[in-house]
Scaffold this active site. Structure first.
Site, mmCIF file in Angstrom:
data_model
loop_
_atom_site.group_PDB
_atom_site.id
_atom_site.type_symbol
_atom_site.label_atom_id
_atom_site.label_comp_id
_atom_site.label_asym_id
_atom_site.label_seq_id
_atom_site.Cartn_x
_atom_site.Cartn_y
_atom_site.Cartn_z
ATOM 1 N N SER A 188 46.874 -42.887 -54.942
ATOM 2 C CA SER A 188 48.044 -43.092 -54.070
ATOM 3 C C SER A 188 49.039 -44.082 -54.694
ATOM 4 O O SER A 188 50.250 -43.935 -54.517
ATOM 5 C CB SER A 188 47.621 -43.548 -52.669
ATOM 6 O OG SER A 188 47.084 -44.847 -52.692
ATOM 7 N N ASN A 189 48.553 -45.067 -55.426
ATOM 8 C CA ASN A 189 49.491 -45.968 -56.123
ATOM 9 C C ASN A 189 50.212 -45.232 -57.247
ATOM 10 O O ASN A 189 51.408 -45.441 -57.473
ATOM 11 C CB ASN A 189 48.759 -47.194 -56.655
ATOM 12 C CG ASN A 189 48.577 -48.238 -55.573
ATOM 13 O OD1 ASN A 189 49.539 -48.866 -55.143
ATOM 14 N ND2 ASN A 189 47.344 -48.405 -55.098
ATOM 15 N N HIS A 249 45.759 -55.000 -57.714
ATOM 16 C CA HIS A 249 44.469 -55.391 -57.145
ATOM 17 C C HIS A 249 44.658 -55.647 -55.646
ATOM 18 O O HIS A 249 45.615 -56.327 -55.249
ATOM 19 C CB HIS A 249 43.970 -56.665 -57.838
ATOM 20 C CG HIS A 249 42.633 -57.114 -57.327
ATOM 21 N ND1 HIS A 249 41.473 -56.420 -57.608
ATOM 22 C CD2 HIS A 249 42.274 -58.155 -56.540
ATOM 23 C CE1 HIS A 249 40.461 -57.026 -57.013
ATOM 24 N NE2 HIS A 249 40.907 -58.076 -56.358
HETATM 25 C C1 GRF Z 1 43.926 -49.651 -54.665
HETATM 26 O O1 GRF Z 1 43.571 -50.385 -53.523
HETATM 27 C C2 GRF Z 1 44.191 -50.572 -55.823
HETATM 28 O O2 GRF Z 1 44.702 -51.805 -55.446
HETATM 29 C C3 GRF Z 1 42.816 -50.752 -56.429
HETATM 30 O O3 GRF Z 1 42.180 -49.523 -56.273
HETATM 31 C C4 GRF Z 1 42.761 -48.820 -55.184
HETATM 32 C C5 GRF Z 1 43.216 -47.506 -55.724
HETATM 33 O O4 GRF Z 1 43.759 -46.676 -54.732
HETATM 34 N N1 GRF Z 1 42.894 -51.207 -57.786
HETATM 35 P P1 GRF Z 1 44.632 -45.427 -55.165
HETATM 36 O O5 GRF Z 1 43.771 -44.609 -56.101
HETATM 37 O O6 GRF Z 1 45.859 -45.937 -55.836
HETATM 38 O O7 GRF Z 1 44.918 -44.695 -53.897
#
Ligand code: GRF
Length: 237
Positions: free
Chosen positions: A17-18, A113
Protein backbone atom coordinates in the site's frame (compact mmCIF):
# COMPACT_ATOMS: atom_id res chain seq x y z
CA UNK A 1 10.52 20.72 -9.39
CA UNK A 2 13.92 19.46 -10.53
CA UNK A 3 14.78 19.46 -14.24
CA UNK A 4 14.78 15.72 -14.37
CA UNK A 5 12.59 13.33 -12.42
CA UNK A 6 14.65 10.86 -10.41
CA UNK A 7 14.23 7.16 -11.09
CA UNK A 8 13.06 5.39 -7.95
CA UNK A 9 12.67 1.63 -7.49
CA UNK A 10 10.46 0.29 -4.71
CA UNK A 11 11.23 -2.91 -2.79
CA UNK A 12 8.26 -4.78 -1.35
CA UNK A 13 7.44 -8.10 0.27
CA UNK A 14 3.67 -7.94 0.66
CA UNK A 15 0.59 -5.75 0.44
CA UNK A 16 2.33 -2.77 -1.15
CA UNK A 17 0.00 0.00 0.00
CA UNK A 18 2.92 2.40 0.57
CA UNK A 19 4.26 1.46 -2.86
CA UNK A 20 0.83 2.31 -4.28
CA UNK A 21 0.93 5.70 -2.52
CA UNK A 22 4.30 6.43 -4.13
CA UNK A 23 3.06 5.34 -7.56
CA UNK A 24 0.01 7.59 -7.15
CA UNK A 25 2.13 10.57 -6.09
CA UNK A 26 4.49 10.05 -9.03
CA UNK A 27 1.58 10.30 -11.48
CA UNK A 28 1.58 14.01 -10.74
CA UNK A 29 3.84 15.58 -13.45
CA UNK A 30 5.39 18.02 -10.95
CA UNK A 31 6.46 15.21 -8.60
CA UNK A 32 10.29 14.95 -8.63
CA UNK A 33 10.40 11.15 -8.96
CA UNK A 34 9.11 8.46 -11.26
CA UNK A 35 8.66 4.90 -10.06
CA UNK A 36 10.79 3.00 -12.53
CA UNK A 37 10.30 -0.48 -11.13
CA UNK A 38 9.19 -2.67 -8.25
CA UNK A 39 11.24 -5.54 -6.86
CA UNK A 40 9.72 -8.17 -4.58
CA UNK A 41 11.45 -10.96 -2.68
CA UNK A 42 8.11 -12.75 -2.44
CA UNK A 43 6.38 -14.28 -5.45
CA UNK A 44 3.03 -13.98 -3.64
CA UNK A 45 3.29 -10.27 -2.79
CA UNK A 46 -0.11 -8.66 -3.42
CA UNK A 47 1.64 -5.41 -4.35
CA UNK A 48 2.98 -6.97 -7.57
CA UNK A 49 -0.48 -6.98 -9.16
CA UNK A 50 -1.05 -3.38 -8.05
CA UNK A 51 2.24 -2.28 -9.62
CA UNK A 52 1.51 -4.17 -12.83
CA UNK A 53 -1.99 -2.66 -13.03
CA UNK A 54 -0.34 0.75 -12.88
CA UNK A 55 2.06 -0.13 -15.68
CA UNK A 56 5.11 -0.27 -13.41
CA UNK A 57 7.60 -3.02 -14.37
CA UNK A 58 8.07 -5.66 -11.67
CA UNK A 59 10.77 -8.17 -10.93
CA UNK A 60 10.56 -10.99 -8.42
CA UNK A 61 13.86 -11.96 -6.84
CA UNK A 62 12.76 -14.85 -4.65
CA UNK A 63 14.79 -15.57 -1.53
CA UNK A 64 14.68 -19.30 -2.04
CA UNK A 65 16.59 -19.06 -5.31
CA UNK A 66 19.75 -17.82 -3.57
CA UNK A 67 22.18 -19.52 -1.23
CA UNK A 68 22.56 -16.60 1.16
CA UNK A 69 21.58 -13.01 1.87
CA UNK A 70 24.49 -11.50 0.00
CA UNK A 71 23.78 -13.47 -3.18
CA UNK A 72 20.13 -12.46 -2.92
CA UNK A 73 21.03 -8.81 -2.46
CA UNK A 74 23.39 -8.95 -5.45
CA UNK A 75 20.50 -10.16 -7.57
CA UNK A 76 18.32 -7.34 -6.23
CA UNK A 77 21.09 -4.90 -7.07
CA UNK A 78 21.19 -6.27 -10.61
CA UNK A 79 17.41 -5.80 -10.87
CA UNK A 80 17.80 -2.20 -9.70
CA UNK A 81 20.49 -1.65 -12.33
CA UNK A 82 18.08 -3.10 -14.91
CA UNK A 83 15.55 -0.46 -13.91
CA UNK A 84 18.28 2.22 -13.99
CA UNK A 85 17.23 3.17 -10.48
CA UNK A 86 18.88 6.17 -8.86
CA UNK A 87 17.08 5.85 -5.52
CA UNK A 88 15.43 2.99 -3.63
CA UNK A 89 12.36 3.15 -1.41
CA UNK A 90 11.74 0.20 0.89
CA UNK A 91 8.01 -0.24 1.39
CA UNK A 92 7.27 -3.18 3.64
CA UNK A 93 10.39 -5.02 2.49
CA UNK A 94 10.69 -7.67 5.17
CA UNK A 95 14.27 -8.86 4.86
CA UNK A 96 17.28 -7.26 6.49
CA UNK A 97 19.65 -6.10 3.74
CA UNK A 98 23.33 -7.02 3.77
CA UNK A 99 25.90 -4.39 4.74
CA UNK A 100 27.62 -4.20 1.30
CA UNK A 101 24.27 -3.59 -0.41
CA UNK A 102 23.27 -0.97 2.15
CA UNK A 103 26.63 0.78 1.87
CA UNK A 104 26.33 0.91 -1.91
CA UNK A 105 22.93 2.63 -1.67
CA UNK A 106 23.56 4.65 1.48
CA UNK A 107 22.11 8.13 1.18
CA UNK A 108 19.99 6.96 -1.76
CA UNK A 109 17.83 4.34 0.00
CA UNK A 110 15.00 5.13 2.42
CA UNK A 111 12.51 3.15 4.46
CA UNK A 112 9.18 3.76 6.12
CA UNK A 113 8.69 2.37 9.61
CA UNK A 114 5.36 2.27 11.47
CA UNK A 115 6.52 3.92 14.70
CA UNK A 116 8.13 7.11 15.91
CA UNK A 117 11.77 6.02 15.81
CA UNK A 118 13.96 5.51 17.73
CA UNK A 119 11.09 3.96 19.71
CA UNK A 120 9.80 0.56 18.65
CA UNK A 121 12.30 -0.64 16.08
CA UNK A 122 11.40 -4.01 14.57
CA UNK A 123 8.03 -5.72 14.40
CA UNK A 124 4.64 -5.43 16.19
CA UNK A 125 5.09 -1.71 16.68
CA UNK A 126 1.41 -0.91 17.23
CA UNK A 127 0.97 -3.64 19.87
CA UNK A 128 4.10 -2.43 21.65
CA UNK A 129 3.03 1.23 21.55
CA UNK A 130 -0.31 0.25 23.13
CA UNK A 131 1.38 -1.94 25.74
CA UNK A 132 3.72 0.92 26.64
CA UNK A 133 0.77 3.25 27.17
CA UNK A 134 1.95 5.71 24.53
CA UNK A 135 -0.33 8.70 24.01
CA UNK A 136 1.25 9.45 20.65
CA UNK A 137 2.34 7.01 17.96
CA UNK A 138 3.17 7.41 14.31
CA UNK A 139 5.52 6.67 11.47
CA UNK A 140 9.01 7.58 10.34
CA UNK A 141 10.81 7.79 7.01
CA UNK A 142 14.56 7.39 7.41
CA UNK A 143 17.72 6.70 5.47
CA UNK A 144 18.68 3.04 5.52
CA UNK A 145 21.89 2.10 7.30
CA UNK A 146 23.20 -1.40 8.05
CA UNK A 147 21.52 -1.54 11.47
CA UNK A 148 17.78 -2.17 11.27
CA UNK A 149 15.45 0.87 11.59
CA UNK A 150 18.37 2.97 12.74
CA UNK A 151 19.30 5.47 10.01
CA UNK A 152 18.92 9.27 10.09
CA UNK A 153 15.30 10.42 10.24
CA UNK A 154 13.95 12.40 7.28
CA UNK A 155 10.33 12.92 8.34
CA UNK A 156 7.86 11.81 10.96
CA UNK A 157 4.13 12.08 11.44
CA UNK A 158 2.19 11.36 14.62
CA UNK A 159 -1.33 10.33 15.56
CA UNK A 160 -2.98 10.33 18.98
CA UNK A 161 -3.45 6.97 20.66
CA UNK A 162 -7.10 6.81 21.71
CA UNK A 163 -8.28 5.13 24.88
CA UNK A 164 -10.34 2.59 22.94
CA UNK A 165 -7.71 1.87 20.30
CA UNK A 166 -7.01 -1.71 19.33
CA UNK A 167 -3.90 -2.81 17.50
CA UNK A 168 -5.95 -2.79 14.29
CA UNK A 169 -7.52 0.64 14.73
CA UNK A 170 -4.18 2.19 15.62
CA UNK A 171 -2.44 0.44 12.71
CA UNK A 172 -5.02 1.73 10.28
CA UNK A 173 -4.75 5.32 11.55
CA UNK A 174 -0.95 5.17 11.25
CA UNK A 175 -1.09 3.56 7.81
CA UNK A 176 -3.25 6.39 6.47
CA UNK A 177 -0.58 8.80 7.61
CA UNK A 178 2.21 6.66 6.13
CA UNK A 179 0.58 7.05 2.74
CA UNK A 180 0.83 10.83 3.08
CA UNK A 181 4.24 10.99 4.69
CA UNK A 182 6.16 8.68 2.36
CA UNK A 183 5.53 10.67 -0.84
CA UNK A 184 6.49 13.88 0.98
CA UNK A 185 9.75 12.38 2.25
CA UNK A 186 10.64 10.83 -1.10
CA UNK A 187 10.04 14.19 -2.78
CA UNK A 188 12.36 15.89 -0.29
CA UNK A 189 15.06 13.35 -1.15
CA UNK A 190 14.62 13.50 -4.92
CA UNK A 191 14.44 17.29 -4.91
CA UNK A 192 17.75 17.42 -3.03
CA UNK A 193 16.07 19.01 -0.02
CA UNK A 194 16.96 16.12 2.30
CA UNK A 195 20.34 14.44 2.16
CA UNK A 196 22.36 12.20 4.40
CA UNK A 197 25.60 13.63 5.78
CA UNK A 198 27.49 11.37 8.17
CA UNK A 199 24.97 10.21 10.74
CA UNK A 200 22.55 13.06 10.08
CA UNK A 201 19.87 14.19 7.71
CA UNK A 202 20.45 17.66 6.37
CA UNK A 203 17.25 19.35 5.26
CA UNK A 204 17.40 21.84 2.41
CA UNK A 205 20.51 22.96 0.53
CA UNK A 206 22.29 26.06 1.73
CA UNK A 207 20.85 28.20 -1.07
CA UNK A 208 17.37 27.76 0.32
CA UNK A 209 18.21 29.44 3.61
CA UNK A 210 17.67 32.84 2.09
CA UNK A 211 14.13 31.79 1.27
CA UNK A 212 13.33 30.70 4.81
CA UNK A 213 14.38 27.10 4.41
CA UNK A 214 12.82 25.99 7.68
CA UNK A 215 9.37 27.02 6.65
CA UNK A 216 9.89 25.73 3.14
CA UNK A 217 10.86 22.29 4.29
CA UNK A 218 8.70 22.01 7.35
CA UNK A 219 5.33 22.82 5.91
CA UNK A 220 4.68 20.23 3.23
CA UNK A 221 1.68 21.05 1.10
CA UNK A 222 -0.62 18.39 2.50
CA UNK A 223 -0.11 19.52 6.09
CA UNK A 224 -1.08 23.08 5.33
CA UNK A 225 -3.96 21.95 3.13
CA UNK A 226 -5.50 20.07 6.06
CA UNK A 227 -5.54 22.82 8.55
CA UNK A 228 -6.99 21.00 11.51
CA UNK A 229 -5.32 21.86 14.79
CA UNK A 230 -4.65 18.17 15.40
CA UNK A 231 -2.74 17.77 12.16
CA UNK A 232 -0.75 20.93 12.63
CA UNK A 233 0.16 20.00 16.17
CA UNK A 234 1.17 16.48 15.41
CA UNK A 235 2.71 16.52 11.98
CA UNK A 236 6.45 16.80 11.89
CA UNK A 237 9.17 17.39 10.49
C1 GRF B 1 4.00 -0.55 6.64
O1 GRF B 1 3.36 -0.38 7.88
C2 GRF B 1 5.40 -0.01 6.69
O2 GRF B 1 5.55 1.06 7.55
C3 GRF B 1 6.19 -1.19 7.20
O3 GRF B 1 5.59 -2.31 6.63
C4 GRF B 1 4.23 -2.02 6.32
C5 GRF B 1 4.07 -2.31 4.87
O4 GRF B 1 2.75 -2.11 4.43
N1 GRF B 1 7.59 -1.06 6.89
P1 GRF B 1 2.46 -1.99 2.88
O5 GRF B 1 3.03 -3.24 2.24
O6 GRF B 1 3.12 -0.76 2.38
O7 GRF B 1 0.97 -1.95 2.76
Amino acid sequence: MTDKRKRVAVLISGRGSNMAALIAAAKEPAYPAEICGVVSDNTEAAGLAVAAANGVPCKVVARRDFADRQAHDSAIDAALAGFKAEFVALAGYMRLLSAPFVRKWQGRMINIHPALLPSFKGLDTHRRALDAGCRIHGCTVHFVTPEMDDGPIIAQAAVPVLTDDTEESLASRVLKLEHKLYPVALALLCDGKARMEGDCTVLAPAGLQERNAAQFVMAPEFASAERSLEDLARFTP
